[in-house]
Design a protein around this motif. Sequence first.
Motif, PDB file in Angstrom:
ATOM      1  N   PHE A 127       2.005  -8.560  -2.989  1.00 42.78           N
ATOM      2  CA  PHE A 127       3.348  -8.622  -3.940  1.00 42.78           C
ATOM      3  C   PHE A 127       4.572  -8.737  -3.837  1.00 42.78           C
ATOM      4  CE2 PHE A 127       5.109  -6.278  -7.604  1.00 42.78           C
ATOM      5  CZ  PHE A 127       4.866  -6.632  -8.633  1.00 42.78           C
ATOM      6  N   THR A 128       4.872  -8.235  -2.358  1.00 49.80           N
ATOM      7  CA  THR A 128       5.671  -7.554  -1.997  1.00 49.80           C
ATOM      8  C   THR A 128       6.260  -8.760  -1.121  1.00 49.80           C
ATOM      9  OG1 THR A 128       4.667  -6.744  -0.071  1.00 49.80           O
ATOM     10  CG2 THR A 128       6.215  -5.750  -2.626  1.00 49.80           C
ATOM     11  N   SER A 129       5.526  -9.708  -0.713  1.00 51.03           N
ATOM     12  CA  SER A 129       5.463 -10.646   0.331  1.00 51.03           C
ATOM     13  C   SER A 129       5.577 -12.328  -0.192  1.00 51.03           C
ATOM     14  CB  SER A 129       4.620 -10.257   1.776  1.00 51.03           C
ATOM     15  OG  SER A 129       3.445 -10.271   1.387  1.00 51.03           O
ATOM     16  N   ASP A 150       0.134  -5.796  -0.834  1.00 47.99           N
ATOM     17  CA  ASP A 150       1.061  -6.217   0.280  1.00 47.99           C
ATOM     18  C   ASP A 150       0.916  -8.131  -0.014  1.00 47.99           C
ATOM     19  OD1 ASP A 150      -1.914  -6.550   0.758  1.00 47.99           O
ATOM     20  OD2 ASP A 150      -1.651  -7.031   3.029  1.00 47.99           O
ATOM     21  N   TYR A 194       3.323   4.304 -18.623  1.00 44.89           N
ATOM     22  CA  TYR A 194       5.050   4.888 -17.834  1.00 44.89           C
ATOM     23  C   TYR A 194       4.414   6.245 -16.641  1.00 44.89           C
ATOM     24  CZ  TYR A 194       9.103   7.163 -19.144  1.00 44.89           C
ATOM     25  OH  TYR A 194      10.762   8.143 -18.655  1.00 44.89           O
ATOM     26  N   THR A 195       3.985   7.144 -17.178  1.00 48.83           N
ATOM     27  CA  THR A 195       3.803   8.613 -16.475  1.00 48.83           C
ATOM     28  C   THR A 195       3.473   7.483 -15.176  1.00 48.83           C
ATOM     29  OG1 THR A 195       2.710   9.349 -18.553  1.00 48.83           O
ATOM     30  CG2 THR A 195       2.568  10.644 -16.045  1.00 48.83           C
ATOM     31  N   ARG A 205       1.829   1.097  -8.191  1.00 51.19           N
ATOM     32  CA  ARG A 205       2.626   0.001  -8.785  1.00 51.19           C
ATOM     33  C   ARG A 205       1.363  -0.843  -9.143  1.00 51.19           C
ATOM     34  NH1 ARG A 205       6.899  -0.768  -4.801  1.00 51.19           N
ATOM     35  NH2 ARG A 205       8.411   0.592  -6.483  1.00 51.19           N
ATOM     36  N   ASN A 244       4.530   8.269   4.141  1.00 49.15           N
ATOM     37  CA  ASN A 244       3.577   7.688   2.811  1.00 49.15           C
ATOM     38  C   ASN A 244       3.883   5.814   2.065  1.00 49.15           C
ATOM     39  OD1 ASN A 244       0.732   7.397   2.135  1.00 49.15           O
ATOM     40  ND2 ASN A 244       0.901   7.843  -0.546  1.00 49.15           N
ATOM     41  N   ASN A 255       8.817  -4.003   4.692  1.00 49.41           N
ATOM     42  CA  ASN A 255       7.711  -4.963   5.027  1.00 49.41           C
ATOM     43  C   ASN A 255       8.007  -6.104   5.906  1.00 49.41           C
ATOM     44  OD1 ASN A 255       5.069  -4.864   5.393  1.00 49.41           O
ATOM     45  ND2 ASN A 255       4.951  -6.618   3.120  1.00 49.41           N
ATOM     46  N   GLY A 282       1.967  14.836 -17.749  1.00 48.54           N
ATOM     47  CA  GLY A 282       2.917  13.841 -18.444  1.00 48.54           C
ATOM     48  C   GLY A 282       3.964  12.954 -17.212  1.00 48.54           C
ATOM     49  N   PRO A 283       4.624  12.137 -17.819  1.00 54.71           N
ATOM     50  CA  PRO A 283       5.800  11.689 -16.670  1.00 54.71           C
ATOM     51  C   PRO A 283       6.063  12.963 -15.138  1.00 54.71           C
ATOM     52  CG  PRO A 283       6.634  11.660 -18.909  1.00 54.71           C
ATOM     53  CD  PRO A 283       5.519  12.216 -19.260  1.00 54.71           C
ATOM     54  N   ASN A 284       6.725  12.256 -14.684  1.00 51.86           N
ATOM     55  CA  ASN A 284       7.503  13.052 -13.798  1.00 51.86           C
ATOM     56  C   ASN A 284       8.763  13.509 -14.607  1.00 51.86           C
ATOM     57  OD1 ASN A 284      10.025  11.706 -13.771  1.00 51.86           O
ATOM     58  ND2 ASN A 284       9.758  10.660 -11.397  1.00 51.86           N
ATOM     59  N   THR A 297       9.718  -3.812  -5.345  1.00 53.42           N
ATOM     60  CA  THR A 297       9.101  -4.165  -4.730  1.00 53.42           C
ATOM     61  C   THR A 297      10.251  -5.140  -3.649  1.00 53.42           C
ATOM     62  OG1 THR A 297       9.368  -5.966  -6.075  1.00 53.42           O
ATOM     63  CG2 THR A 297       7.556  -4.672  -6.435  1.00 53.42           C
ATOM     64  N   ASN A 354       7.481   6.704  -6.792  1.00 56.16           N
ATOM     65  CA  ASN A 354       7.338   6.732  -5.217  1.00 56.16           C
ATOM     66  C   ASN A 354       6.728   7.743  -4.572  1.00 56.16           C
ATOM     67  OD1 ASN A 354       8.578   8.525  -6.845  1.00 56.16           O
ATOM     68  ND2 ASN A 354      10.862   8.320  -6.466  1.00 56.16           N
ATOM     69  N   GLN A 355       6.245   8.692  -5.500  1.00 62.74           N
ATOM     70  CA  GLN A 355       5.349   9.454  -4.734  1.00 62.74           C
ATOM     71  C   GLN A 355       3.146   8.575  -3.950  1.00 62.74           C
ATOM     72  OE1 GLN A 355       4.240  12.777  -7.546  1.00 62.74           O
ATOM     73  NE2 GLN A 355       4.184  13.797  -5.638  1.00 62.74           N
ATOM     74  N   ILE A 356       3.239   8.224  -5.066  1.00 63.83           N
ATOM     75  CA  ILE A 356       2.291   7.102  -4.634  1.00 63.83           C
ATOM     76  C   ILE A 356       2.284   6.164  -4.935  1.00 63.83           C
ATOM     77  CG2 ILE A 356      -0.753   6.730  -5.446  1.00 63.83           C
ATOM     78  CD1 ILE A 356      -0.091   9.828  -4.852  1.00 63.83           C
ATOM     79  N   PRO A 357       2.529   5.366  -4.202  1.00 62.50           N
ATOM     80  CA  PRO A 357       2.971   3.966  -4.309  1.00 62.50           C
ATOM     81  C   PRO A 357       1.747   2.733  -4.740  1.00 62.50           C
ATOM     82  CG  PRO A 357       3.280   4.496  -2.173  1.00 62.50           C
ATOM     83  CD  PRO A 357       3.002   5.377  -2.756  1.00 62.50           C
ATOM     84  N   GLU A 358       0.706   2.918  -4.179  1.00 62.38           N
ATOM     85  CA  GLU A 358      -0.395   2.322  -4.299  1.00 62.38           C
ATOM     86  C   GLU A 358      -0.322   2.413  -6.616  1.00 62.38           C
ATOM     87  OE1 GLU A 358      -0.092   4.485  -2.910  1.00 62.38           O
ATOM     88  OE2 GLU A 358      -2.176   5.611  -2.157  1.00 62.38           O
ATOM     89  N   SER A 376       2.421   2.831   2.272  1.00 66.45           N
ATOM     90  CA  SER A 376       1.826   1.644   2.256  1.00 66.45           C
ATOM     91  C   SER A 376       3.112   0.198   1.073  1.00 66.45           C
ATOM     92  CB  SER A 376       1.592   2.321   0.374  1.00 66.45           C
ATOM     93  OG  SER A 376       2.380   3.264  -0.224  1.00 66.45           O
ATOM     94  N   PRO A 436       3.268  -2.371   4.954  1.00 67.70           N
ATOM     95  CA  PRO A 436       1.199  -3.071   5.277  1.00 67.70           C
ATOM     96  C   PRO A 436       1.559  -3.275   6.960  1.00 67.70           C
ATOM     97  CG  PRO A 436       1.325  -3.873   3.564  1.00 67.70           C
ATOM     98  CD  PRO A 436       2.531  -3.159   3.462  1.00 67.70           C
ATOM     99  N   THR A 458       5.869   6.717 -13.188  1.00 66.28           N
ATOM    100  CA  THR A 458       7.125   7.643 -12.507  1.00 66.28           C
ATOM    101  C   THR A 458       6.524   7.798 -11.185  1.00 66.28           C
ATOM    102  OG1 THR A 458       5.903   9.245 -13.758  1.00 66.28           O
ATOM    103  CG2 THR A 458       8.193   8.745 -15.095  1.00 66.28           C
ATOM    104  N   GLN A 459       5.378   8.373 -11.174  1.00 64.53           N
ATOM    105  CA  GLN A 459       4.815   8.253  -9.868  1.00 64.53           C
ATOM    106  C   GLN A 459       4.796   7.434  -8.186  1.00 64.53           C
ATOM    107  OE1 GLN A 459       0.906   9.874 -11.410  1.00 64.53           O
ATOM    108  NE2 GLN A 459       1.848  11.760 -12.544  1.00 64.53           N
ATOM    109  N   ASN A 503      10.361  -4.570   0.205  1.00 65.05           N
ATOM    110  CA  ASN A 503      10.075  -5.603   1.369  1.00 65.05           C
ATOM    111  C   ASN A 503      10.886  -5.851   2.190  1.00 65.05           C
ATOM    112  OD1 ASN A 503       8.768  -8.346   0.975  1.00 65.05           O
ATOM    113  ND2 ASN A 503      10.525  -9.484   0.800  1.00 65.05           N
ATOM    114  N   TRP A 529      12.943   2.018  -3.985  1.00 63.19           N
ATOM    115  CA  TRP A 529      11.463   2.440  -4.754  1.00 63.19           C
ATOM    116  C   TRP A 529      11.524   0.502  -5.557  1.00 63.19           C
ATOM    117  CZ3 TRP A 529      10.873   6.142  -2.566  1.00 63.19           C
ATOM    118  CH2 TRP A 529      11.744   6.963  -1.897  1.00 63.19           C
TER     119      TRP A 529
END
Lengths: 268, 440
Positions: A29-31, A27, A220-221, A233, B278, B263, B74-76, B256, A227-231, B282, B285, A224-225, B260, B254
């Motif tokens: 990181f963005t602020s 948190d 890289y993998t 980043r 979700n 946020n 693999g990647p998406n 930061t 936007n699904q699992i933001p943690e 995340s 917060p 690419t995820q 922001n 997508w």
Amino acid sequence: MLVMAVCTLYFLVPIWWLFVGASKSSDQFTSTNPLWFADFDLFANIGDLIAYRDGVFLRWMLNSLLYTGGAALLGTVLAAMCGYALAKYRFRGRELLFNVVLSGVLVPATALALPLFLLFSKVDATNTFWAVFLPSLVNPFGVYLARIYATASVPDELLEAARIDGSGEIRTFFKVATRLMFPALVTIFLFHFVAVWNNFLLPLIMLSDERLFPVTLGLYTWNTQVNQIPELRGLVIIGALLSITPLVVAFLLLQRFWRNGLGAGAVK
Amino acid sequence: MRKRLSALLISVLALSACGSGGDDSSSEGAAAASCAPSSGPVTLTYTTWIPGIENVVKAWNDKNPNIQVKVQTGPNGNGGTYQNFFNQLKAGNTPDLGHIEYDALPSFRVQDGLFDVASCDIVAKAKDQFIPWTWNQVSFGDDKSAWGIPQDSGPMALFYRADLFEKNGIPVPKTWDEYAAAAEKVKAAGGYITNFSQSDINQFAGFAWQAGGRWFANDGQQWTVNLTDDKTKKVADYWQNLISKKLVSTVPPWTTEWDNAYNSSSAWTWVSAVWGANSIMSGAPKTAGKWRVAPMPQWSAGESIAGNWGGSATAIFKTSKHPYEAAQFALWLNTSEEALGLLNKEAQLYPATTAGTKYSYLANPVEFYGDQKIYEVFAQAATEVTPDFTWGPTMTSTYANASDGFKAAVSGSGTLTDALTSAQKSTIDTLKSQAIPVKE
């Protein structure tokens, strides 16, 4: 002087950003200011990264070192032998062979990835360690450098003397020629190391088993995820910081030899 | 390279894709014969980029010693895995099962890469468990075939900052007209009503889907491309107006920066899919407890139509030697309460089955949303998505073209409609260059 300062800044700011970013919680990181520290969480972040998915990141780092370190080491020996042979032995088709190797420099590694995939598919060897390792051994530019250096820095008289003293050709190469070519070999090794490290497309196409990924592909993998699992980043940023350390270390340790090598070439 | 090699193949297949009865029945007969149980133990490979999928697959492997599934990753899809699938199709070493998003399925179908799962009796029986529009995404509107098992869906709704709307006395918009009116008031209060996704065209596709836009159609002979139909134009003009008046922010999605914007309370709403819940949690917060979810704004008051953003299928590749077992696994993965629960826990996947949207794990109040039972809104939206939206066979390049134009439009050169017009033209060109029959 000013130009140099600007250039230095230009190269160092992204790394600084990466280091600062890696030390922050998600948190913050963005602020917070991207170029200065907030709470220093670097070690907690590294802990998270290592714990994520049973330490798969460490596995990737190890894979990367095996792919790049192994291929660079073996590839350098092969390039040195080839370049030495082209420089010191006379045989029919020598120039032709050299020119063919040289034209290999012009073919980008990315263009070869798909044909290699189809070849490895024929022998059912995709998605294995060898699928990335074997193609990475090849280094035409290294052969070129080795030939130039061998011509310049290994005197024929010395080889004659070795032969008269009863040394076999292979022994002469390892005991005499490689010593003289050492600065060149370091240069070849570094070039090769970076080339393999940066060859991203080959593992992307070849590998589908996460346990075989090099760190570049793994990060890289994850990226690419995001936007699904933001943690992820945060983990990608810390992972990127850790993944550049082997390159930095390799350059710091070997740059002494490298400079020697460049200097030696200049005098001759 | 691939394009040229398979150009001939494509033209033949695209013609017969949903084609004439005589040809189809014979090929289906052959396929049905091949969807038979294998004898002895079977090992399947399954390539997907769903995070934490190993834990889901482990639950299956523990119970099915004779059908073991090996996960590959693999990647998406657009990040490289689809290209890998195409390479593997050419080399003949695809995995048995692959994760393919709805918008990419037609491109695999056109290349004849997929096994028709409708030829498996167990799949035909399970068809009714799926929400009809999700089934349409894999059958392309043809009753007799299906090119994958629907896995997840992305029904859309309106995420909004209840606290800010209340404090400024702005009613929560129920129609797009009210939404535009609210945008003015939000701007006056110092915020932006939302962030327009300038480079991810999928959100816009969801808006167009809701409004009734239909971008692609295939009549069995040829494709029709219609990125600029009246409904889509209406949506484009609507957002162009908000962009021109600077009532929406336009940071790239997508990133930061984008996180922001939420946020720091500068963006007040987001019309997004169920998985967006979700993303906000995340990414923003600091705003915990202040968000609520309402149905998507409507074009006419009193209607209730939702759009969809995202979703994917589990496809079986044509080269699989064990399609029956693969279908068994894919059905378990996408219909059983156990697997759907695990998928939701590991990767926030939202199910594509009717029963799935009512499972207990989706009935709980969510703390981040002020203990609202937000998934009830999405369960309702999932039933309100119109069923006949079809994706084209070259979405990657369509997206790329449209997003170039969108980026230009948000920075003031051209409009969204211009972008769609040029994407329309280049999509037709792409189809033609791949020898896919297309109506001009």
